[in-house]
Design an enzyme around this catalytic site. Structure first.
Site, PDB file in Angstrom:
ATOM      1  N   GLU A  46      -1.177  -7.220  -4.291  1.00 49.84           N
ATOM      2  CA  GLU A  46      -1.165  -6.968  -5.734  1.00 49.84           C
ATOM      3  C   GLU A  46      -2.572  -7.011  -6.879  1.00 49.84           C
ATOM      4  O   GLU A  46      -2.718  -7.890  -6.687  1.00 49.84           O
ATOM      5  CB  GLU A  46       0.282  -7.204  -6.177  1.00 49.84           C
ATOM      6  CG  GLU A  46       1.025  -6.133  -7.433  1.00 49.84           C
ATOM      7  CD  GLU A  46       1.935  -6.805  -8.003  1.00 49.84           C
ATOM      8  OE1 GLU A  46       2.982  -5.930  -9.158  1.00 49.84           O
ATOM      9  OE2 GLU A  46       2.646  -7.672  -7.252  1.00 49.84           O
ATOM     10  N   LYS A 115       3.750   0.730  -9.179  1.00 45.10           N
ATOM     11  CA  LYS A 115       5.523   0.250  -8.758  1.00 45.10           C
ATOM     12  C   LYS A 115       6.281   1.518  -9.487  1.00 45.10           C
ATOM     13  O   LYS A 115       6.208   1.151 -10.864  1.00 45.10           O
ATOM     14  CB  LYS A 115       4.525  -1.023  -9.025  1.00 45.10           C
ATOM     15  CG  LYS A 115       5.982  -2.065  -9.295  1.00 45.10           C
ATOM     16  CD  LYS A 115       5.166  -3.370  -9.890  1.00 45.10           C
ATOM     17  CE  LYS A 115       6.228  -4.693  -9.263  1.00 45.10           C
ATOM     18  NZ  LYS A 115       5.442  -6.036  -9.831  1.00 45.10           N
ATOM     19  N   CYS A 168       5.168  -5.579  -4.399  1.00 44.52           N
ATOM     20  CA  CYS A 168       6.404  -6.726  -4.881  1.00 44.52           C
ATOM     21  C   CYS A 168       7.663  -6.920  -5.552  1.00 44.52           C
ATOM     22  O   CYS A 168       8.472  -6.596  -5.025  1.00 44.52           O
ATOM     23  CB  CYS A 168       5.336  -6.980  -6.339  1.00 44.52           C
ATOM     24  SG  CYS A 168       5.786  -9.247  -6.201  1.00 44.52           S
TER      25      CYS A 168
END
Length: 641
Positions: A46, A115, A168
């Site tokens: 990330e 995300k 994540c």
């Protein structure tokens, strides 16, 4: 051919926080190395272009511009490469910033994935800087002069596979985006992460990835930030993890100060096979969460020679290391529980077992003994019958007697020689012709004795045949093929010896242990042909039908995943390199498919018996196949290898 394998990698680069030029150079270097190693899809952590720990610098115009310039530089310098790379960076979308994964190939941006779930608790402050995919209505974005698709519902389609991306915290959510992506066709999920470390967190992370890849029946490639990220408040260990359907294929070294490239091959054919078989996966599509996927085609690439880096267990039915003991215990007690229920249901107080001194009958007897112990029944109500024939050797005979004596069961010895001689006279068969009639008559005589004695004492005949024998049809029809309950029916031959050895070392002692260990070392034989001049076993099963370790390997991948002969052959050559040459593997592979198909009629009428693992050939359980199915296509492929 690549046999369904897709070579993937998780890269853990060194970074300098907010130094996009330095970071892009490190990324380019790792992309080039991965390309040289044949990697097809590569993921980075990330925010790898800027560094994840930039904090309020993410709001700085200069950093955002530098990140885009760095991406442009990477695109220019990798435009000749076939590899697909997935990079993390901040991307501006209509005056908001998204935490994005950018997939690139051959100088083009394939798509941008924002995300979805932004952590904003404890040490995380992502909502301070970024906008969630849930709040972005745009479906495209201009980046590096290209207008490209954008969304958390992108599916990237290559010639070999379809993959999806999450970032994540998405994995840690109740319903991760990867669940929807998998249900809509993603076979591999890539996760760009910046998970920091804490006591116990790593094992929990691994369990999350394992469970998600298992639930999604997918591959899962995870890369998280490593050395170079700010340690002002937290530390990043640099985790590169590759899973396939719950199993770990490869991992990085944690807390390494150097760059790492973790490579393995995900078997998408295996994933497809699992999804075809698992009807729950298909049914779950009706409740698929999230938006309908947008499919993005990637550039065609020339296939490279397959060089496997992952390993395969040559004995797939036999777990490795410390797990073996636990697995043997579990299997043994599944057998015991199955027999206990059958005894209680029928009201039978006695059991009859033919004891040859070989592995299979030994395991069946051990199951009987433990079952009677658990039910509070006397071991004397187990009748072990040894039935010496023309091929019985002193070693197996004495082991049979010693084992029964040491276990304290009842014993009868009934020779089959005279009965068989009379039978041969009755049907006009020459006693000196040791053909299939000669062999099968002995097996059927033994079974008749067992069945009739069981009737005499109101008992059950406990079958001894194992999974490997039943797969090859290495059993006499209506002979040892038949029983009243087959406790070994789904135990492969390569596992039987481990189970007997486990019982020897954990459940018995003294004379029983000594005898059991000698039985484990005895050559496998039906002992239907007279012994040699030294009284040793002359008829060795593996000389006739081939090594059981090969046949169990073939059986596992044929039944468990539906692999075709050429792929099984390729895997066997890889696994048994230096043990069997290619011609030997091909010879026994042909034998396996020929016998498996033409012996199905024996499996179509198997006695009841407990399933213990992921492969079973019970006609009431895992395997339903017509007895007259043609093997032509499989044998043709073997002949062309």
């Amino acid at each position: 051919m690549n046999y369904g394998f897709v070579k993937v990698a998780a890269a853990v680069p060194r970074v300098k926080v907010a130094d996009c030029k330095f970071n892009s150079e490190r990324l380019e270097g790792l992309i080039a190395i991965a390309e040289g190693k044949g990697v097809q899809i590569l993921t980075f952590p990330e925010m790898c272009i800027t560094g994840y720990t930039c904090g309020d610098l993410f709001a700085q115009q200069l950093l955002l511009e530098q990140a885009e310039m760095a991406l442009m530089q990477i695109l220019n310098n990798t435009r000749q490469l076939d590899i697909i790379s997935i990079l993390g960076m901040p991307v501006v979308v209509n005056s908001t910033i998204i935490n994005a994964a950018v997939a690139i190939q051959k100088g083009k941006i394939l798509g941008v994935v924002p995300k979805t779930y932004l952590p904003n608790y404890k040490e995380f402050y992502e909502q301070r800087w970024f906008t969630s995919a849930l709040q972005v209505s745009e479906t495209s974005v201009r980046l590096c002069g290209q207008i490209v698709p954008m969304g958390n519902n992108l599916l990237f389609e290559t010639a070999e596979t379809t993959f999806g991306i999450e970032i994540c915290e998405d994995l840690w959510s109740t319903v991760p985006p990867s669940s929807s992506l998998a249900l809509q066709g993603a076979e591999i999920i890539f996760n760009l992460s910046a998970d920091d470390e804490g006591i116990g967190k790593h094992s929990y992370l691994c369990s999350l990835i394992s469970q998600q890849s298992a639930r999604c029946l997918s591959g899962y490639v995870f890369s998280s930030s490593g050395f170079g990220e700010s340690t002002t408040d937290v530390v990043f260990a640099g985790n590169g993890l590759i899973y396939e359907n719950g199993g770990l294929l490869a991992r990085s070294e944690r807390f390494c100060l150097e760059e790492q490239l973790v490579i393995s091959e995900i078997d998408v054919e295996c994933i497809r096979a699992e999804r075809r078989i698992n009807t729950t996966f298909a049914a779950n599509k009706a409740n698929c969460p999230g938006k309908e996927a947008i499919r993005v085609s990637t550039e065609y690439t020339n296939s490279k020679d397959l060089n496997l880096t992952r390993t395969f267990n040559p004995h797939p039915f036999v777990p490795q290391g410390a797990e073996l003991n636990n697995r043997c215990e579990e299997i043994f007690y599944i057998q015991v529980a199955g027999l206990a229920q059958r005894l209680v249901h029928t009201g039978a107080k006695t059991a009859v077992v033919g004891i040859s001194g070989g592995l299979d009958s030994t395991l069946a007897l051990l199951v009987c003994v433990k079952t009677f112990d658990k039910l509070g029944l006397s071991r004397k109500d187990i009748l072990g019958i040894t039935m010496p024939g023309f091929g019985t050797t002193d070693r197996t005979y004495h082991n049979a007697i010693a084992l029964m004596n040491s276990l304290g069961i009842s014993i009868r010895e009934i020779s089959i020689k005279e009965a068989c001689i009379q039978h041969f006279k009755d049907i006009g068969h020459d006693l000196n012709v040791h053909d299939v009639t000669y062999e099968n008559s002995q097996a059927r005589e033994r079974t008749q004795i067992l069945m009739d004695v069981a009737n005499q004492i109101c008992g059950l005949v406990i079958g001894t045949g194992d999974l490997s024998e039943l797969a090859l049809g290495w059993a006499t029809y209506n002979g040892d093929h038949m029983s009243m309950y087959g406790v070994n029916a789904s135990i492969p031959k390569t596992l039987v010896q481990h189970l007997v050895q486990w019982v020897a070392e954990n459940e018995v002692n003294g004379e029983s242990k000594i005898t059991l260990l000698d039985i484990v070392d005895t050559p496998i034989s039906p002992e239907l042909i007279p012994a040699d001049e030294n009284g040793e076993i002359k008829q060795k099963t593996e000389d006739l039908v081939g090594p059981y370790e090969l046949h169990d390997f073939f059986l596992y991948y044929f039944l468990r995943f539906g692999f075709r002969p050429s792929k099984i052959y390729f895997l066997a050559q890889t696994v048994f390199n230096g043990i069997y040459d290619a011609e030997t593997i091909k010879k026994w592979l042909q034998t396996f498919f020929r016998r498996f198909f033409n012996q199905q009629f024996k499996r179509s009428c198997l006695p009841d018996g407990p399933k213990v693992g992921s492969v079973s050939i019970s006609p009431r359980g895992d395997w339903r196949m017509p007895s007259d199915a043609s093997s032509a296509a499989w044998l043709k492929e073997v002949s062309e290898l």
